[in-house]
Design an enzyme around this catalytic site. Structure first.
Site, PDB file in Angstrom:
ATOM      1  N   TYR A 144       0.715  -1.233  -0.128  1.00 47.84           N
ATOM      2  CA  TYR A 144       0.064   0.040  -0.225  1.00 47.84           C
ATOM      3  C   TYR A 144       0.838   1.017   0.032  1.00 47.84           C
ATOM      4  O   TYR A 144       0.417   2.375  -0.691  1.00 47.84           O
ATOM      5  CB  TYR A 144      -0.881   0.112   1.210  1.00 47.84           C
ATOM      6  CG  TYR A 144      -2.230  -0.659   1.002  1.00 47.84           C
ATOM      7  CD1 TYR A 144      -2.398  -2.055   0.637  1.00 47.84           C
ATOM      8  CD2 TYR A 144      -3.700   0.181   1.420  1.00 47.84           C
ATOM      9  CE1 TYR A 144      -3.623  -2.444   0.424  1.00 47.84           C
ATOM     10  CE2 TYR A 144      -4.728  -0.434   1.088  1.00 47.84           C
ATOM     11  CZ  TYR A 144      -4.754  -1.645   0.572  1.00 47.84           C
ATOM     12  OH  TYR A 144      -5.911  -2.443   0.762  1.00 47.84           O
ATOM     13  N   LYS A 195       3.229 -15.214   1.639  1.00 47.37           N
ATOM     14  CA  LYS A 195       3.405 -16.028   0.400  1.00 47.37           C
ATOM     15  C   LYS A 195       4.891 -16.124   0.473  1.00 47.37           C
ATOM     16  O   LYS A 195       5.569 -15.982  -0.435  1.00 47.37           O
ATOM     17  CB  LYS A 195       2.913 -15.267  -0.973  1.00 47.37           C
ATOM     18  CG  LYS A 195       1.218 -15.458  -0.975  1.00 47.37           C
ATOM     19  CD  LYS A 195       0.963 -16.798  -1.501  1.00 47.37           C
ATOM     20  CE  LYS A 195       1.390 -17.014  -3.045  1.00 47.37           C
ATOM     21  NZ  LYS A 195       0.877 -18.480  -3.282  1.00 47.37           N
ATOM     22  N   ASP A 228      -3.239 -17.718  -0.037  1.00 45.95           N
ATOM     23  CA  ASP A 228      -4.087 -18.364  -0.799  1.00 45.95           C
ATOM     24  C   ASP A 228      -4.789 -19.630  -0.315  1.00 45.95           C
ATOM     25  O   ASP A 228      -6.143 -19.715  -0.202  1.00 45.95           O
ATOM     26  CB  ASP A 228      -3.488 -18.779  -2.261  1.00 45.95           C
ATOM     27  CG  ASP A 228      -2.421 -19.969  -2.070  1.00 45.95           C
ATOM     28  OD1 ASP A 228      -1.699 -19.764  -0.758  1.00 45.95           O
ATOM     29  OD2 ASP A 228      -2.026 -20.183  -3.205  1.00 45.95           O
ATOM     30  N   ASP A 252      -6.281  -7.253   3.794  1.00 50.10           N
ATOM     31  CA  ASP A 252      -7.477  -6.442   3.248  1.00 50.10           C
ATOM     32  C   ASP A 252      -8.448  -7.309   2.756  1.00 50.10           C
ATOM     33  O   ASP A 252      -9.602  -7.508   2.794  1.00 50.10           O
ATOM     34  CB  ASP A 252      -6.996  -5.548   2.110  1.00 50.10           C
ATOM     35  CG  ASP A 252      -8.327  -4.548   1.542  1.00 50.10           C
ATOM     36  OD1 ASP A 252      -9.260  -4.075   2.049  1.00 50.10           O
ATOM     37  OD2 ASP A 252      -8.139  -4.522   0.274  1.00 50.10           O
ATOM     38  N   ASP A 256     -12.106  -9.061   4.207  1.00 49.44           N
ATOM     39  CA  ASP A 256     -13.433  -8.929   3.650  1.00 49.44           C
ATOM     40  C   ASP A 256     -14.147 -10.438   3.701  1.00 49.44           C
ATOM     41  O   ASP A 256     -15.320 -10.571   3.774  1.00 49.44           O
ATOM     42  CB  ASP A 256     -13.300  -8.581   2.205  1.00 49.44           C
ATOM     43  CG  ASP A 256     -13.638  -6.980   2.323  1.00 49.44           C
ATOM     44  OD1 ASP A 256     -13.531  -6.451   3.069  1.00 49.44           O
ATOM     45  OD2 ASP A 256     -13.763  -6.645   0.832  1.00 49.44           O
TER      46      ASP A 256
HETATM   47  C1  IPM Z   1     -10.331  -1.362   3.848  1.00 46.06           C
HETATM   48  C2  IPM Z   1     -10.900  -0.472   2.624  1.00 46.06           C
HETATM   49  C3  IPM Z   1      -9.553   0.367   2.394  1.00 46.06           C
HETATM   50  C4  IPM Z   1      -8.476  -0.530   2.179  1.00 46.06           C
HETATM   51  C5  IPM Z   1      -9.835   1.534   1.114  1.00 46.06           C
HETATM   52  C6  IPM Z   1     -11.208   2.216   1.336  1.00 46.06           C
HETATM   53  C7  IPM Z   1      -8.663   2.304   0.856  1.00 46.06           C
HETATM   54  O1  IPM Z   1     -10.664  -1.376   1.457  1.00 46.06           O
HETATM   55  O2  IPM Z   1     -10.371  -0.520   4.893  1.00 46.06           O
HETATM   56  O3  IPM Z   1     -10.504  -2.386   3.858  1.00 46.06           O
HETATM   57  O4  IPM Z   1      -8.122  -0.904   1.156  1.00 46.06           O
HETATM   58  O5  IPM Z   1      -7.729  -0.441   3.219  1.00 46.06           O
HETATM   59 MG    MG Z   2     -11.128  -3.584   2.297  1.00 48.25          MG
END
Ligand code: IPM
Ligand code: MG
Length: 372
Positions: A144, A195, A228, A252, A256
């Site tokens: 990032y 990885k 993975d 990230d 999710d």
């Molecule tokens: C998160 C989001 C952020 C990230 C975005 C909005 C920049 O996806 O907080 O997970 O990628 O970190």
């Molecule tokens: Mg995210």
């Protein structure tokens, strides 16, 4: 009981951020009126909301306020209106700058299924039964922020996009330490995810985590897993995990996945923490959900993630598990009583608006807080 004074900066942001924030403000008011807290609230702009006014996704003034606050809480950033802005002015850059400037390297993302919602997951309820995971994501390093980065023109007319995955010993060790400490209060199991089979930064990650484990945390069980495989194992058998520690990009994605497994993305909070210095630490709390522009302004969004983020704030910034637990219990009771916002509504439950959900949680909090 002693008074707890605190200065909180709230950044409602974009999309559903402002409306879930209204529900939170009501709860903070109840906390101030019914407990020993005296929380002073200031609001600021971030993301598209800041761009609309100042042509910047975050201003130096807001960064300074964030630096001086005891804790910051954010709604959400982003929306299609800002898609065509130059990269550096996009709403997300405001959030990334805030994380970086405050050095909030440890991002805690819990994924625990609420009992009342166990049928809502995309997985069979027997697979998510007992699932209770913390994804601890490194938040201020890795690809990032790594250099070199950019898009460059090549001599043959092509273009090349570059990002760099880079981690140093210190960045890995400080994150892993937080992970082992969290695991110590839980089941005592850490999965370290990278990885290492293809990336040198992953090899270093694995070696540094192993060293720290051997020297300071050998009472914790440490398992290594490729990212993975971890994604696959999360959907196959999520209850094998306790604490997952991983870098920024993998975190990230994996957070999710684990959030979605609970079937209640609209209810999950997160905390981003910096180092603790004299009992104070920089901290930012945010719902895991995004800005949901498709439902913004309709008073149907779920305010629970925002409210649970505040509950995490009381735990991690004010070291107060008691009030934090009362807020959690208030949310649970309202759900058990059958009230739901649209996103989690089922046949036998009662649909309520964002503001009504906020009000119900406040009322429940008022009655439960008599015991604090
Ligand atoms: C998160 C989001 C952020 C990230 C975005 C909005 C920049 O996806 O907080 O997970 O990628 O970190
Ligand atoms: Mg995210």
């Amino acid at each position: 009981m002693s008074n707890k004074d605190g200065k909180i900066l709230i950044l409602p942001g974009d999309g559903i951020g402002p409306e879930v924030n209204k529900a939170l403000l009501r709860l903070i008011n109840s906390v101030n009126n019914h407990t020993f807290y005296n929380l002073d609230i200031e609001e600021g702009l971030i993301g598209g909301a800041s761009y609309d006014k100042f042509k910047l996704p975050i201003t130096d003034k807001v960064l300074e306020k964030a630096n001086n606050a005891d804790a910051v809480i954010l709604g959400s950033v982003g929306g299609p209106k800002y898609d065509s802005l130059p990269f550096n002015l996009k709403p997300e850059r405001g959030l990334l700058k805030l994380r970086k400037e405050l050095d909030l390297y440890a991002n805690i993302r819990p994924a625990k299924a609420f009992n009342a919602l166990k049928e809502a997951s995309s997985l069979k309820s027997e697979i998510i039964k007992g699932m209770d995971i913390i994804v601890l994501r490194e938040l201020t390093g890795g690809i990032y922020f790594g250099e070199p980065r950019g898009i460059e023109d090549l001599d043959d007319g092509q273009r090349r996009g570059i990002n760099t995955e880079v981690y140093t010993t210190n960045e890995i060790v400080r994150l892993a330490k937080v992970g082992f400490e969290i695991a110590m209060e839980r089941k005592g199991l850490v999965h370290s995810v990278e990885k290492a089979n293809v990336m040198e930064s992953g090899i270093l990650w694995r070696e540094e985590v192993k060293k720290l484990h051997e020297t300071k945390f050998s009472n914790i069980t440490l398992l290594n897993m490729y990212a993975d495989n971890c994604a696959m194992q999360l959907v196959k058998n999520p209850s094998q995990f306790d604490v997952i520690i991983t870098g920024n990009l993998f975190g990230d994605i994996l957070s999710d996945i684990s959030a979605e497994l609970t079937g209640s993305l609209g209810m999950l909070p997160s905390a981003s923490l910096g180092d603790k210095i004299n009992d104070r630490r920089k901290s930012l709390y945010e719902p895991v959900h995004g800005s949901a522009p498709d439902i913004a302004g309709k008073n149907i969004a779920n305010p629970i993630a925002m409210i649970m983020s505040f509950s995490m704030m009381l735990e991690h910034s004010f070291y107060d598990q008691t009030t934090s637990k009362v807020i959690e219990k208030s949310v649970e009771n309202v759900l058990e009583n059958g009230f739901r916002t649209k996103d989690i509504c089922q046949d036998d439950t009662k649909e309520v608006s964002t503001s009504d959900m906020g009000e119900l949680i406040c009322e429940e909090f008022k009655s439960l807080s008599k015991n604090i």
